[in-house]
Design a protein around this motif. Structure first.
Motif, PDB file in Angstrom:
ATOM      1  N   ARG A  42      59.093  47.471  62.799  1.00 31.43           N
ATOM      2  CA  ARG A  42      58.679  48.393  62.558  1.00 31.43           C
ATOM      3  C   ARG A  42      57.761  48.747  64.157  1.00 31.43           C
ATOM      4  O   ARG A  42      56.943  48.050  64.401  1.00 31.43           O
ATOM      5  CB  ARG A  42      57.877  48.766  61.611  1.00 31.43           C
ATOM      6  CG  ARG A  42      58.607  48.658  60.435  1.00 31.43           C
ATOM      7  CD  ARG A  42      58.312  49.082  59.113  1.00 31.43           C
ATOM      8  NE  ARG A  42      58.846  48.879  57.417  1.00 31.43           N
ATOM      9  CZ  ARG A  42      58.721  48.601  56.322  1.00 31.43           C
ATOM     10  NH1 ARG A  42      58.434  48.812  56.229  1.00 31.43           N
ATOM     11  NH2 ARG A  42      59.360  48.006  55.862  1.00 31.43           N
ATOM     12  N   LYS A  99      44.827  55.748  57.161  1.00 33.33           N
ATOM     13  CA  LYS A  99      44.174  54.179  57.272  1.00 33.33           C
ATOM     14  C   LYS A  99      43.287  54.142  58.122  1.00 33.33           C
ATOM     15  O   LYS A  99      41.964  53.437  57.952  1.00 33.33           O
ATOM     16  CB  LYS A  99      45.353  52.531  57.575  1.00 33.33           C
ATOM     17  CG  LYS A  99      46.394  52.492  57.373  1.00 33.33           C
ATOM     18  CD  LYS A  99      46.881  51.442  57.405  1.00 33.33           C
ATOM     19  CE  LYS A  99      48.456  51.248  57.012  1.00 33.33           C
ATOM     20  NZ  LYS A  99      48.685  51.028  55.575  1.00 33.33           N
ATOM     21  N   ARG A 122      58.544  57.624  57.883  1.00 37.09           N
ATOM     22  CA  ARG A 122      57.540  58.767  58.690  1.00 37.09           C
ATOM     23  C   ARG A 122      56.079  58.712  58.708  1.00 37.09           C
ATOM     24  O   ARG A 122      55.520  58.220  57.344  1.00 37.09           O
ATOM     25  CB  ARG A 122      57.235  60.533  58.594  1.00 37.09           C
ATOM     26  CG  ARG A 122      58.312  61.153  58.766  1.00 37.09           C
ATOM     27  CD  ARG A 122      57.975  61.002  60.655  1.00 37.09           C
ATOM     28  NE  ARG A 122      60.409  62.005  60.466  1.00 37.09           N
ATOM     29  CZ  ARG A 122      60.443  61.759  61.171  1.00 37.09           C
ATOM     30  NH1 ARG A 122      61.082  60.533  61.095  1.00 37.09           N
ATOM     31  NH2 ARG A 122      61.578  62.649  60.931  1.00 37.09           N
ATOM     32  N   ASP A 123      55.072  57.351  59.561  1.00 36.26           N
ATOM     33  CA  ASP A 123      53.596  56.978  59.102  1.00 36.26           C
ATOM     34  C   ASP A 123      53.121  58.283  59.960  1.00 36.26           C
ATOM     35  O   ASP A 123      53.109  59.151  61.291  1.00 36.26           O
ATOM     36  CB  ASP A 123      52.877  56.327  60.334  1.00 36.26           C
ATOM     37  CG  ASP A 123      54.444  54.871  59.692  1.00 36.26           C
ATOM     38  OD1 ASP A 123      54.131  54.736  58.932  1.00 36.26           O
ATOM     39  OD2 ASP A 123      54.455  53.756  60.486  1.00 36.26           O
ATOM     40  N   GLU A 155      55.108  49.858  64.235  1.00 35.72           N
ATOM     41  CA  GLU A 155      53.930  50.544  63.976  1.00 35.72           C
ATOM     42  C   GLU A 155      52.720  50.800  64.987  1.00 35.72           C
ATOM     43  O   GLU A 155      52.778  50.839  66.257  1.00 35.72           O
ATOM     44  CB  GLU A 155      52.724  49.206  64.018  1.00 35.72           C
ATOM     45  CG  GLU A 155      53.704  48.708  62.329  1.00 35.72           C
ATOM     46  CD  GLU A 155      53.295  49.395  60.997  1.00 35.72           C
ATOM     47  OE1 GLU A 155      52.618  49.961  61.081  1.00 35.72           O
ATOM     48  OE2 GLU A 155      54.003  48.495  60.424  1.00 35.72           O
ATOM     49  N   ARG A 214      46.904  55.069  62.860  1.00 31.27           N
ATOM     50  CA  ARG A 214      47.088  55.711  61.646  1.00 31.27           C
ATOM     51  C   ARG A 214      46.506  56.770  60.822  1.00 31.27           C
ATOM     52  O   ARG A 214      44.917  55.462  60.937  1.00 31.27           O
ATOM     53  CB  ARG A 214      47.420  53.900  60.218  1.00 31.27           C
ATOM     54  CG  ARG A 214      48.520  53.749  60.661  1.00 31.27           C
ATOM     55  CD  ARG A 214      50.393  54.300  60.453  1.00 31.27           C
ATOM     56  NE  ARG A 214      49.819  54.489  58.811  1.00 31.27           N
ATOM     57  CZ  ARG A 214      50.911  53.887  57.767  1.00 31.27           C
ATOM     58  NH1 ARG A 214      51.595  52.923  58.523  1.00 31.27           N
ATOM     59  NH2 ARG A 214      50.450  53.769  57.054  1.00 31.27           N
ATOM     60  N   GLU A 257      45.663  56.160  51.863  1.00 32.42           N
ATOM     61  CA  GLU A 257      47.022  56.396  51.839  1.00 32.42           C
ATOM     62  C   GLU A 257      47.938  57.252  50.608  1.00 32.42           C
ATOM     63  O   GLU A 257      48.636  57.362  50.884  1.00 32.42           O
ATOM     64  CB  GLU A 257      47.253  55.149  51.859  1.00 32.42           C
ATOM     65  CG  GLU A 257      47.230  54.144  52.843  1.00 32.42           C
ATOM     66  CD  GLU A 257      47.030  52.885  52.932  1.00 32.42           C
ATOM     67  OE1 GLU A 257      48.806  52.402  52.089  1.00 32.42           O
ATOM     68  OE2 GLU A 257      46.372  52.009  53.779  1.00 32.42           O
ATOM     69  N   ARG A 302      49.927  43.050  60.309  1.00 35.22           N
ATOM     70  CA  ARG A 302      50.438  44.423  60.438  1.00 35.22           C
ATOM     71  C   ARG A 302      51.494  43.596  62.582  1.00 35.22           C
ATOM     72  O   ARG A 302      51.066  44.039  63.743  1.00 35.22           O
ATOM     73  CB  ARG A 302      49.688  45.266  61.163  1.00 35.22           C
ATOM     74  CG  ARG A 302      50.688  46.835  61.117  1.00 35.22           C
ATOM     75  CD  ARG A 302      49.636  48.204  61.332  1.00 35.22           C
ATOM     76  NE  ARG A 302      49.263  48.365  60.102  1.00 35.22           N
ATOM     77  CZ  ARG A 302      50.047  48.255  58.456  1.00 35.22           C
ATOM     78  NH1 ARG A 302      50.963  48.933  58.853  1.00 35.22           N
ATOM     79  NH2 ARG A 302      49.548  48.244  57.291  1.00 35.22           N
TER      80      ARG A 302
END
Ligand code: ATP
Ligand code: GLY
Length: 476
Positions: free
Chosen positions: A186, A98, A81-82, A188, A95, A103, A197
């Motif tokens: 991913r 970030k 999980r983000d 993102e 995010r 983090e 990324r």
């Protein structure tokens, strides 16, 4: 380092550019162009030889589409999980960790932070307040009955599931090392940093399976490991490293290899280090994580992740399937433990490219200094003019070398311009055929790094280059 200059070369010289760009495609997808795709292939080939084949490790090529149950067993479905924050005004998504450069906070700490601090949306400056969790796996469906699946978020799971079969068929011994190079995906939430990324990228993953009750000694050169712990850089001897961080040799082995690999590709030693990851920041499967970090114009980025994954994955696949993933060693049934090295191809290649980019006002153009092992072409062949038989000689030289090396050929434009274009994509040697060649079978070789030139026998070009490179290596 000037990101704009660098990006200009990347785009104009066809290293990489946004995918399907006529369509305003979402961020996080990049195509590697005619130059970039050769560099990327060579980079992967070099990495394969360096990390995998030269150590006698095995390699597989597994499926990308992964049944949901595999990723339930691995914990990715529930725990990958983000933390994200969504702007109520402009709907941009970021995010949450970030955005505030932290983090290490867990979800509860992030929620409290956003409630108590004024964090503004970078796009419209509205205050961001809520934080939630987002699973960055791409969903897909298999067949008419729509069996649920995901595009794999790491390549490692195919290795774990293959492990029992490979172990049985190669003679039942540990350690056993299995690797894979391939795509991972991913979803993102805010892929804003070029190829650092991505939503679709390649990983080189190496899984070192071992018996934790064995000594597991690996011959390691007596090197120091440069660690960043709580933002303090310190050098550890192998013994101290094992005592302080991860006690199994395989972890130090991977770190030493990664260091040598990136050093050999020109990443500046003073701008890279390993970082011990705080427990709160570690992935769910890990009992010890060490990233390799590098300074770039985008800031400090993680280019590899190394993890002590214990027997977490093998045990969970056994639980989920009811099948055996343990192995018999000396009459005893055990689950091997795993140390993993995971290297992101595009992200680490980005760091390599940037560290080799030379902004050269004196020369009048910018150029790449990377070693010929990853240069798009080892050498370029230029007839001075496209007539009087010079072009025929040049083409014959091209034909005689192309089966052994990547060779570039161009017979138009001034020689100066051709040298400049060759430098810009990092071709280490240019060979020019001129009128003297017709008389004495010599050609001019021009060295990219020094711009020096000398005459050599046209039948000895590759021998000369190899000898020159050997001498350079001795100097380093
Ligand atoms: P980050 O914190 O930057 O999202 P991560 O900790 O999730 O990275 P890992 O899960 O450790 O990354 O993945 C292993 C390696 O795969 C990374 O070191 C990186 O090189 C690469 N990688 C991970 N996510 C991406 C991405 N979105 N784009 C390109 N490379 C990636
Ligand atoms: N296999 C490690 C990772 O991608 O997270």
């Amino acid at each position: 380092m000037n990101t704009t200059e660098f990006t200009k070369v990347m785009l104009n010289r066809l290293f990489f550019y946004p995918s399907y760009e006529l369509y305003n495609t979402p961020a996080g997808f990049y195509d590697f162009g005619p130059i970039g795709s050769i560099v990327k292939k060579k980079y992967i080939d070099y990495a394969r030889r360096f990390f995998i084949t030269s150590n006698g490790f095995l390699e597989i090529d597994g499926s990308i589409i992964t049944p949901k149950d595999v990723l339930i067993a691995s914990g990715h479905e529930q725990r990958f999980r983000d933390p994200i924050t969504i702007c109520k005004q402009c709907k941009s998504v970021f995010r949450a960790d970030k955005l505030i450069n932290n983090e290490q906070m867990n979800i509860e700490e992030l929620k409290t932070y956003y409630k108590t601090h004024e964090v503004l949306c970078p796009v419209c400056k509205t205050r961001l307040i809520d934080v939630e969790l987002f699973n960055p796996m791409f969903k897909t469906e298999i067949g008419y009955n729509k069996e649920q699946a995901y595009l794999r978020p790491e390549t490692a799971q195919a290795i774990y599931v293959s492990f029992p079969r490979i172990f049985r068929s190669i003679g039942g011994k540990l350690p056993l090392v299995i690797s894979q190079i391939g795509k991972s995906f991913r979803n993102e939430v805010s892929p804003r940093k070029g190829i650092i990324r991505l939503r679709e990228f390649n990983q080189i993953e190496i899984e070192y399976f071992f018996n934790p009750d064995d000594k597991n000694e690996i011959e390691l050169d007596n090197k120091k490991i440069k660690m960043n712990v709580d933002d303090k850089i310190e050098y550890y001897s192998i013994e101290d490293f094992k005592h302080t961080f991860v006690k199994y040799d395989a972890m130090a082995f991977f770190l030493i290899k990664e260091w040598e690999f990136f050093k050999s590709l020109g990443i500046k030693e003073e701008e890279m280090w390993f970082r011990w990851i705080d427990e709160k920041e570690r992935p769910h499967y890990s009992k010890g994580n060490i990233d390799l970090e590098v300074k770039t114009s985008y800031g400090i980025i993680e280019i590899t992740g190394n993890a002590y994954r214990t027997d977490y994955d093998l045990k969970n696949h056994a639980r989920k399937t009811g099948k055996k993933t343990s192995v018999k060693i000396d009459g005893k049934e055990i689950y091997p433990h795993v140390i993993e090295a995971s290297i992101g191809v595009e992200r680490s290649l980005y760091a390599v490219l940037e560290h080799n980019f030379i902004i050269d006002k004196e020369r009048g153009w910018n150029w790449f200094k990377f070693p010929s092992i990853i240069a798009p072409y080892t050498l370029a062949i230029f007839p001075l003019v496209k007539r009087d038989g010079l072009d025929n000689i040049a083409r014959n030289i091209f034909k005689s070398l192309i089966r052994q090396e990547d060779v570039y050929y161009k017979d138009t434009g001034s020689i100066g311009k051709r040298y400049a274009r060759a430098d810009e994509i990092g071709i280490p040697y240019c060979i020019t055929i001129d009128y003297q060649t017709k008389e004495d079978n010599t050609v001019t070789i021009r060295y990219r790094d020094s711009t020096k030139q000398e005459r050599i026998d046209l039948n000895n070009i590759l021998i000369h280059i190899r000898k020159y490179e050997r001498n350079q290596k001795h100097k380093d």
